[in-house]
Design an enzyme around this catalytic site. Sequence first.
Site, PDB file in Angstrom:
ATOM      1  N   HIS A   1       0.878  -1.191   0.000  1.00  0.00           N
ATOM      2  CA  HIS A   1       0.000   0.000   0.000  1.00  0.00           C
ATOM      3  C   HIS A   1       0.911   1.235   0.000  1.00  0.00           C
ATOM      4  O   HIS A   1       1.753   1.380  -0.876  1.00  0.00           O
ATOM      5  CB  HIS A   1      -0.917  -0.105   1.233  1.00  0.00           C
ATOM      6  CG  HIS A   1      -2.016   0.900   1.327  1.00  0.00           C
ATOM      7  ND1 HIS A   1      -2.434   1.670   0.266  1.00  0.00           N
ATOM      8  CD2 HIS A   1      -2.813   1.278   2.370  1.00  0.00           C
ATOM      9  CE1 HIS A   1      -3.429   2.460   0.652  1.00  0.00           C
ATOM     10  NE2 HIS A   1      -3.666   2.247   1.936  1.00  0.00           N
TER      11      HIS A   1
ATOM     12  N   HIS B   1      -2.419  -1.905  -9.598  1.00  0.00           N
ATOM     13  CA  HIS B   1      -3.392  -1.319  -8.675  1.00  0.00           C
ATOM     14  C   HIS B   1      -4.632  -2.182  -8.674  1.00  0.00           C
ATOM     15  O   HIS B   1      -5.020  -2.705  -9.712  1.00  0.00           O
ATOM     16  CB  HIS B   1      -3.745   0.111  -9.117  1.00  0.00           C
ATOM     17  CG  HIS B   1      -4.363   0.906  -8.017  1.00  0.00           C
ATOM     18  ND1 HIS B   1      -5.698   0.854  -7.749  1.00  0.00           N
ATOM     19  CD2 HIS B   1      -3.817   1.755  -7.127  1.00  0.00           C
ATOM     20  CE1 HIS B   1      -5.951   1.642  -6.717  1.00  0.00           C
ATOM     21  NE2 HIS B   1      -4.832   2.202  -6.318  1.00  0.00           N
TER      22      HIS B   1
ATOM     23  N   ASP C   1       2.635   5.854  -6.478  1.00  0.00           N
ATOM     24  CA  ASP C   1       3.879   5.697  -5.729  1.00  0.00           C
ATOM     25  C   ASP C   1       5.114   5.591  -6.615  1.00  0.00           C
ATOM     26  O   ASP C   1       6.233   5.654  -6.127  1.00  0.00           O
ATOM     27  CB  ASP C   1       3.802   4.438  -4.845  1.00  0.00           C
ATOM     28  CG  ASP C   1       2.842   4.628  -3.685  1.00  0.00           C
ATOM     29  OD1 ASP C   1       2.755   5.758  -3.194  1.00  0.00           O
ATOM     30  OD2 ASP C   1       2.199   3.649  -3.286  1.00  0.00           O
TER      31      ASP C   1
END
Length: 484
Positions: free
Chosen positions: A317, A356, A412
């Site tokens: 995450h 994702h 990210d």
Amino acid sequence: MGVARAKTQARRPVPRFVISVDIKVLKLLFREGVEVPGVQLWMKGQGKTMDNDTLTITDNRTKQTYTIPIYRGTVHATDLRQIKTDPGDFGLMTYDPAFMNTASCHSAITYLDGDKGILRYRGYPIEQLAEKCTFLEVAYLLLNGELPTAHQLELWSGEVMSHTMTHENVKKFMDGFHHDAHPMGVLISTVAALSTFYPDARNVTDADCRRRQVVRLIGKMPTLAAYAYRHRLGMPYVYPDPELSYTKNYMNMLWKRTEPKYAANPVLSHALEVLFILHADHEQNCSTSAMRAVGSSHADPFVTTAAAIAALSGPLHGGANEEVLRMLDEIGSKDHISEFIKHVKSGERKLMGFGHRVYKNYDPRARIVKQVAEEVFEVTGRNPKIDIALDLERIALSDEYFIKRRLYPNVDFYSGIIYQAMGFTPDQFTVLFGIPRTVGWLAQWQEMMQDPDTKIARPRQVYVGEEARDFVPITLRDRELASA
Ligand code: ACO
């Protein structure tokens, strides 16, 4: 994305003025049939469905047929309980260990369509908000449902900034952490510890009380993060300066040294504002689900937020931004990318910052982060890792393995490269995610606390263990084992 499609078709009207109503009062009003504009309409909307919006199921075990209502592209899992083989049967359940296809709540905060790469907060496209708003403006929007007027924003910013100070004792237990304690561990612990300073926070059914804790948490999060940062470096803590903007104050607390007045670089503070906006909410992700699950037990918002930060810290995450940098360090140069990709395709490694659960098209946040990176490098100089990352993305996106699995860079992938150029070490990256996401967690927590459907989160299980058996005294267990 049946649920997402249904959401766009039947979006409920957002009340013009969003009011915080105690859930008990709300339920009482609803039972009594009292009209509360907006709220009443929404609660009526919770009712079932039109006649033909149904699902007919035949249970081949019993040959019996059931008709179940469909509501906004979903069936209620409890409606399946009527499907039984005999009166003693518990009834049919759904099995969905990672919530792959289970909507856990109704929410009017964030909309995302993973197939189209769309992300909106309260209906506004993320691209517009990132370009035109400040972080606190977006925080107001997420929490209240509407963008603030200039006056409302001034009041709101003043209120948040006046809650940036922490009790002096916070510095004492911050000092107790080892110099190389991971900043996420420090953040989890200190946010949880705030609960001991604000015992009133337990009164979670009181709307005014809830709001007070929301402002406290948003105000104090950068202070805790900055204290953790300076503790690590052995530098004295810098008190918050409520005269500054949210991000400039954070930068001041991080980087002020002996100069009489620290002047944050406007390009870098703007970059932080944009990154904070992009990270502010992302509907029912792992940490937000943790926030809702823990909050559903009526734990206070400080310990509940600490649980959400813990969920965020995992490398699958929010912790992925830190892992991306470690991965780029390990790859070292463009020449080693093909070799690394081979390891990913053989299943030995993961390409961190890729993939994702919901986005199966480009993550719109990654696109904006990439632009911000170029602006930041104008000031800081180019982080050479960006070139490895760009090449890695190019090679991955033309490779059958990633195309087939619809794996694209997520938020990210590039954020850590910017943070490193700004002077953060990789273990700080997830903290930079947690500060803005606190707004989203709290908006979702507030929404949950006002939702008449909310009950304590308590999933079912499919028991696969031993049948009932008799206790064996410890003196006989060797014999049992030998005869097994
Ligand atoms: N690298 C290589 N292969 C991957 C990756 C990756 N980053 N992500 C998914 N895959 C593969 C899986 O191995 C699987 O392959 P298979 O069908 O041959 O078994 C397939 O793609 C589907 O992946 P799942 O793991 O089923 O996807 P899921 O939705 O469960 O996981 C997750 C999503 C956790 C984000 C995953 O893509 C991942 O681990 N990515 C790397 C970590 C990361 O960047 N996390 C940040 C997410 S964004 C955020 O939380 C803020």
